[in-house]
Scaffold this motif. Structure first.
Motif, PDB file in Angstrom:
ATOM      1  N   LYS A   1      34.524  81.763  36.203  1.00  0.00           N
ATOM      2  CA  LYS A   1      33.565  82.698  36.788  1.00  0.00           C
ATOM      3  C   LYS A   1      33.629  84.014  36.036  1.00  0.00           C
ATOM      4  O   LYS A   1      34.719  84.554  35.819  1.00  0.00           O
ATOM      5  N   MET A   2      32.466  84.513  35.621  1.00  0.00           N
ATOM      6  CA  MET A   2      32.401  85.788  34.910  1.00  0.00           C
ATOM      7  C   MET A   2      31.245  86.613  35.451  1.00  0.00           C
ATOM      8  O   MET A   2      30.196  86.068  35.836  1.00  0.00           O
ATOM      9  N   GLN A   3      31.442  87.907  35.451  1.00  0.00           N
ATOM     10  CA  GLN A   3      30.405  88.856  35.861  1.00  0.00           C
ATOM     11  C   GLN A   3      30.427  90.039  34.909  1.00  0.00           C
ATOM     12  O   GLN A   3      31.470  90.392  34.354  1.00  0.00           O
ATOM     13  N   ALA A   4      29.268  90.651  34.725  1.00  0.00           N
ATOM     14  CA  ALA A   4      29.192  91.839  33.871  1.00  0.00           C
ATOM     15  C   ALA A   4      27.995  92.688  34.292  1.00  0.00           C
ATOM     16  O   ALA A   4      26.996  92.166  34.810  1.00  0.00           O
ATOM     17  N   LYS A   5      28.114  93.983  34.047  1.00  0.00           N
ATOM     18  CA  LYS A   5      27.001  94.883  34.318  1.00  0.00           C
ATOM     19  C   LYS A   5      27.031  96.019  33.314  1.00  0.00           C
ATOM     20  O   LYS A   5      28.100  96.470  32.870  1.00  0.00           O
ATOM     21  N   ASN A   6      25.834  96.453  32.915  1.00  0.00           N
ATOM     22  CA  ASN A   6      25.708  97.630  32.068  1.00  0.00           C
ATOM     23  C   ASN A   6      24.667  98.562  32.686  1.00  0.00           C
ATOM     24  O   ASN A   6      24.350  98.427  33.877  1.00  0.00           O
ATOM     25  N   ALA A   7      24.141  99.478  31.926  1.00  0.00           N
ATOM     26  CA  ALA A   7      23.251 100.485  32.491  1.00  0.00           C
ATOM     27  C   ALA A   7      21.951  99.893  33.028  1.00  0.00           C
ATOM     28  O   ALA A   7      21.322 100.463  33.924  1.00  0.00           O
ATOM     29  N   GLN A   8      21.536  98.721  32.503  1.00  0.00           N
ATOM     30  CA  GLN A   8      20.232  98.157  32.873  1.00  0.00           C
ATOM     31  C   GLN A   8      20.300  96.837  33.620  1.00  0.00           C
ATOM     32  O   GLN A   8      19.441  96.550  34.459  1.00  0.00           O
ATOM     33  N   TYR A   9      21.321  96.021  33.317  1.00  0.00           N
ATOM     34  CA  TYR A   9      21.295  94.639  33.794  1.00  0.00           C
ATOM     35  C   TYR A   9      22.635  94.221  34.391  1.00  0.00           C
ATOM     36  O   TYR A   9      23.672  94.846  34.149  1.00  0.00           O
ATOM     37  N   GLU A  10      22.586  93.118  35.141  1.00  0.00           N
ATOM     38  CA  GLU A  10      23.774  92.465  35.658  1.00  0.00           C
ATOM     39  C   GLU A  10      23.668  90.970  35.387  1.00  0.00           C
ATOM     40  O   GLU A  10      22.566  90.416  35.385  1.00  0.00           O
ATOM     41  N   VAL A  11      24.789  90.330  35.179  1.00  0.00           N
ATOM     42  CA  VAL A  11      24.791  88.894  34.931  1.00  0.00           C
ATOM     43  C   VAL A  11      25.992  88.275  35.631  1.00  0.00           C
ATOM     44  O   VAL A  11      27.044  88.914  35.772  1.00  0.00           O
ATOM     45  N   GLU A  12      25.799  87.055  36.111  1.00  0.00           N
ATOM     46  CA  GLU A  12      26.894  86.307  36.719  1.00  0.00           C
ATOM     47  C   GLU A  12      26.780  84.857  36.283  1.00  0.00           C
ATOM     48  O   GLU A  12      25.683  84.305  36.226  1.00  0.00           O
ATOM     49  N   LEU A  13      27.910  84.244  35.979  1.00  0.00           N
ATOM     50  CA  LEU A  13      27.911  82.827  35.640  1.00  0.00           C
ATOM     51  C   LEU A  13      29.119  82.158  36.275  1.00  0.00           C
ATOM     52  O   LEU A  13      30.177  82.767  36.433  1.00  0.00           O
ATOM     53  N   VAL A  14      28.912  80.897  36.646  1.00  0.00           N
ATOM     54  CA  VAL A  14      29.983  80.072  37.185  1.00  0.00           C
ATOM     55  C   VAL A  14      29.921  78.729  36.491  1.00  0.00           C
ATOM     56  O   VAL A  14      28.899  78.028  36.546  1.00  0.00           O
ATOM     57  N   GLY A  15      30.999  78.381  35.808  1.00  0.00           N
ATOM     58  CA  GLY A  15      31.121  77.090  35.158  1.00  0.00           C
ATOM     59  C   GLY A  15      32.163  76.247  35.874  1.00  0.00           C
ATOM     60  O   GLY A  15      33.231  76.756  36.237  1.00  0.00           O
ATOM     61  N   THR A  16      31.856  74.971  36.105  1.00  0.00           N
ATOM     62  CA  THR A  16      32.788  74.073  36.762  1.00  0.00           C
ATOM     63  C   THR A  16      32.757  72.715  36.074  1.00  0.00           C
ATOM     64  O   THR A  16      31.787  72.362  35.409  1.00  0.00           O
ATOM     65  N   THR A  17      33.830  71.967  36.238  1.00  0.00           N
ATOM     66  CA  THR A  17      33.849  70.593  35.742  1.00  0.00           C
ATOM     67  C   THR A  17      34.825  69.767  36.566  1.00  0.00           C
ATOM     68  O   THR A  17      35.867  70.275  37.006  1.00  0.00           O
ATOM     69  N   GLU A  18      34.466  68.502  36.768  1.00  0.00           N
ATOM     70  CA  GLU A  18      35.374  67.540  37.384  1.00  0.00           C
ATOM     71  C   GLU A  18      35.993  66.635  36.326  1.00  0.00           C
ATOM     72  O   GLU A  18      36.821  65.784  36.649  1.00  0.00           O
ATOM     73  N   HIS A  19      35.569  66.805  35.067  1.00  0.00           N
ATOM     74  CA  HIS A  19      36.144  66.026  33.972  1.00  0.00           C
ATOM     75  C   HIS A  19      37.486  66.640  33.558  1.00  0.00           C
ATOM     76  O   HIS A  19      37.705  67.851  33.693  1.00  0.00           O
ATOM     77  N   SER A  20      38.350  65.798  33.048  1.00  0.00           N
ATOM     78  CA  SER A  20      39.696  66.272  32.693  1.00  0.00           C
ATOM     79  C   SER A  20      39.722  67.052  31.387  1.00  0.00           C
ATOM     80  O   SER A  20      40.689  67.763  31.099  1.00  0.00           O
ATOM     81  N   GLY A  21      38.654  66.948  30.566  1.00  0.00           N
ATOM     82  CA  GLY A  21      38.627  67.647  29.294  1.00  0.00           C
ATOM     83  C   GLY A  21      39.428  66.922  28.225  1.00  0.00           C
ATOM     84  O   GLY A  21      40.134  65.948  28.497  1.00  0.00           O
ATOM     85  N   THR A  22      39.311  67.419  27.014  1.00  0.00           N
ATOM     86  CA  THR A  22      39.950  66.792  25.858  1.00  0.00           C
ATOM     87  C   THR A  22      40.775  67.826  25.100  1.00  0.00           C
ATOM     88  O   THR A  22      40.247  68.882  24.744  1.00  0.00           O
ATOM     89  N   PRO A  23      42.049  67.554  24.833  1.00  0.00           N
ATOM     90  CA  PRO A  23      42.834  68.483  24.007  1.00  0.00           C
ATOM     91  C   PRO A  23      42.288  68.518  22.579  1.00  0.00           C
ATOM     92  O   PRO A  23      41.978  67.482  21.996  1.00  0.00           O
ATOM     93  N   LEU A  24      42.178  69.731  22.025  1.00  0.00           N
ATOM     94  CA  LEU A  24      41.713  69.930  20.654  1.00  0.00           C
ATOM     95  C   LEU A  24      42.749  70.723  19.877  1.00  0.00           C
ATOM     96  O   LEU A  24      43.538  71.478  20.451  1.00  0.00           O
ATOM     97  N   ARG A  25      42.703  70.569  18.556  1.00  0.00           N
ATOM     98  CA  ARG A  25      43.590  71.327  17.690  1.00  0.00           C
ATOM     99  C   ARG A  25      42.945  72.650  17.310  1.00  0.00           C
ATOM    100  O   ARG A  25      41.723  72.749  17.168  1.00  0.00           O
ATOM    101  N   ALA A  26      43.777  73.663  17.124  1.00  0.00           N
ATOM    102  CA  ALA A  26      43.325  74.965  16.637  1.00  0.00           C
ATOM    103  C   ALA A  26      44.419  75.553  15.760  1.00  0.00           C
ATOM    104  O   ALA A  26      45.597  75.213  15.912  1.00  0.00           O
ATOM    105  N   PRO A  27      44.053  76.424  14.813  1.00  0.00           N
ATOM    106  CA  PRO A  27      45.068  77.047  13.965  1.00  0.00           C
ATOM    107  C   PRO A  27      46.000  77.946  14.780  1.00  0.00           C
ATOM    108  O   PRO A  27      45.554  78.724  15.616  1.00  0.00           O
ATOM    109  N   THR A  28      47.289  77.807  14.535  1.00  0.00           N
ATOM    110  CA  THR A  28      48.293  78.661  15.152  1.00  0.00           C
ATOM    111  C   THR A  28      49.191  79.210  14.049  1.00  0.00           C
ATOM    112  O   THR A  28      49.047  78.862  12.876  1.00  0.00           O
TER     113      THR A  28
END
Length: 355
Positions: free
Chosen positions: A276-303
């Motif tokens: 869940k994310m929310q943001a507001k500036n001088a003119q606008y507001e935005v809200e988003l909610v992302g959900t999943t029932e899937h377990s997802g997949t592990p991915l590699r990234a540089p460390t």
């Protein structure tokens, strides 16, 4: 410049140094009617060669969040352009000349393993030698949105300071929205598509953030001209760490930017399943909610210790989004069932909340 929507940082960043370095690229195409997404992730580490983590890789997050990865240890077979988006890595081939962009027909006949990509093309083939599962792909891309208003100079995702080696890592959305036409062969299952939603981004530096989250979607129900990228992380800034986040949208020819230097951004991210994310500036507001029932997949990234499993993704997330004026008028309200959702780094033993 061949691409009028080319963003800053589209070119390759490595300066020839022997210092620890990675650069990674992310290309995605979504097939809305099938509710399937294919994400192609390319990376190069310590490209001078001869170092402990030197090498490249191609990863594919395919249908139903299935996963393929192929490493390319020979850094001399990697190429990338400095002034625009262009890169590739040759694996198995009989060609003897220096790696470079090939005509797609030549690539298909001459490169048995590898990839090549530009702002207008994504092509490749990788196979898991153990399971024999493979992916072949070739599609052309028409950019619609870079990063910013389409009729103005394109912007750095992290602001003008990202031109300096201050932040770790650098992050740039290369194409917030485009249309892809071509095909993908997923171990014998063929997918053909025409004007499918496509997306590109990249990052570079010495390592990924200490911890991060990401929400991305450009395929919405009842809205074919809407793209959103949101995310945040705990990143290195010179000699300290900071937690930052942004929410940015392209909608009907206009760019809506909620970033740390012009907005208040808050978030509540579970270790998995809820964003869940929310943001507001001088003119606008935005809200988003992302959900999943899937377990997802592990991915590699540089460390700092090389390419490693340190993040989890699904391309089958559900997203609810609302953008409104400060006075309350709703500009757009939209939903998607093919949203990309990710968490990475550590620790994720409890929710990450910033009010």
């Amino acid at each position: 410049m061949s691409n009028p929507l080319q963003t800053p940082h589209s070119g390759y960043h490595w300066n020839g140094s022997s210092e620890r370095f990675f650069e990674g690229w992310y290309f995605r195409v979504t097939l809305p009617t099938l509710e399937q997404t294919f994400a192609f992730m390319y990376s190069i580490e310590d490209p001078l060669g001869g170092q402990g983590y030197s090498g490249g890789a191609a990863q594919v997050l395919g249908a139903n969040d299935e996963y393929l990865c192929r490493t390319f240890p020979d850094v001399t077979q990697f190429w990338a352009t400095k002034d625009e988006l262009g890169l590739g890595h040759w694996g198995k081939t009989d060609l003897k000349h220096n790696p470079q962009l090939l005509d797609p027909k030549d690539f298909e006949t001459q490169i048995q393993q590898g990839y090549q990509a530009t702002a207008y093309l994504n092509q490749g083939m990788i196979q898991d030698p153990a399971t024999k599962k493979y992916c072949r792909w070739q599609y052309e891309i028409k950019p619609i949105y870079g990063w910013g208003n389409p009729n103005q100079a394109q912007q750095s995702t992290a602001g003008w300071l990202s031109s300096f080696p201050i932040f770790e890592p650098g992050w740039q959305i290369l194409m917030a929205h485009g249309l892809a036409t071509g095909w993908i062969d997923w171990s014998g299952q063929l997918y053909y598509f025409d004007d499918a939603p496509a997306y590109h981004e990249k990052n570079w530096g010495r390592a990924f953030p200490k911890r991060w989250f990401w929400v991305n979607c450009n395929s919405f129900k009842q809205e074919n001209d809407l793209a959103i990228t949101a995310g945040g992380g705990k990143r290195g800034v010179l000699w300290w760490m900071e937690s930052v986040a942004l929410i940015c949208l392209h909608y009907r020819g206009k760019f809506y930017e909620f970033v740390p230097w012009n907005s208040e951004v808050s978030w509540a991210i579970e270790p998995w399943g809820y964003w869940k994310m929310q943001a507001k500036n001088a003119q606008y507001e935005v809200e988003l909610v992302g959900t999943t029932e899937h377990s997802g997949t592990p991915l590699r990234a540089p460390t700092s210790e090389g390419l490693a499993f340190c993040c989890r993704d699904t391309m089958r997330g559900h997203l609810r989004l609302e953008l409104r004026e400060k006075q309350g008028r709703v500009i757009v309200r939209a939903e998607s069932s093919v949203c990309g959702l990710e968490v990475g780094g550590s620790p994720w033993d409890k929710p990450w909340i910033k009010d």
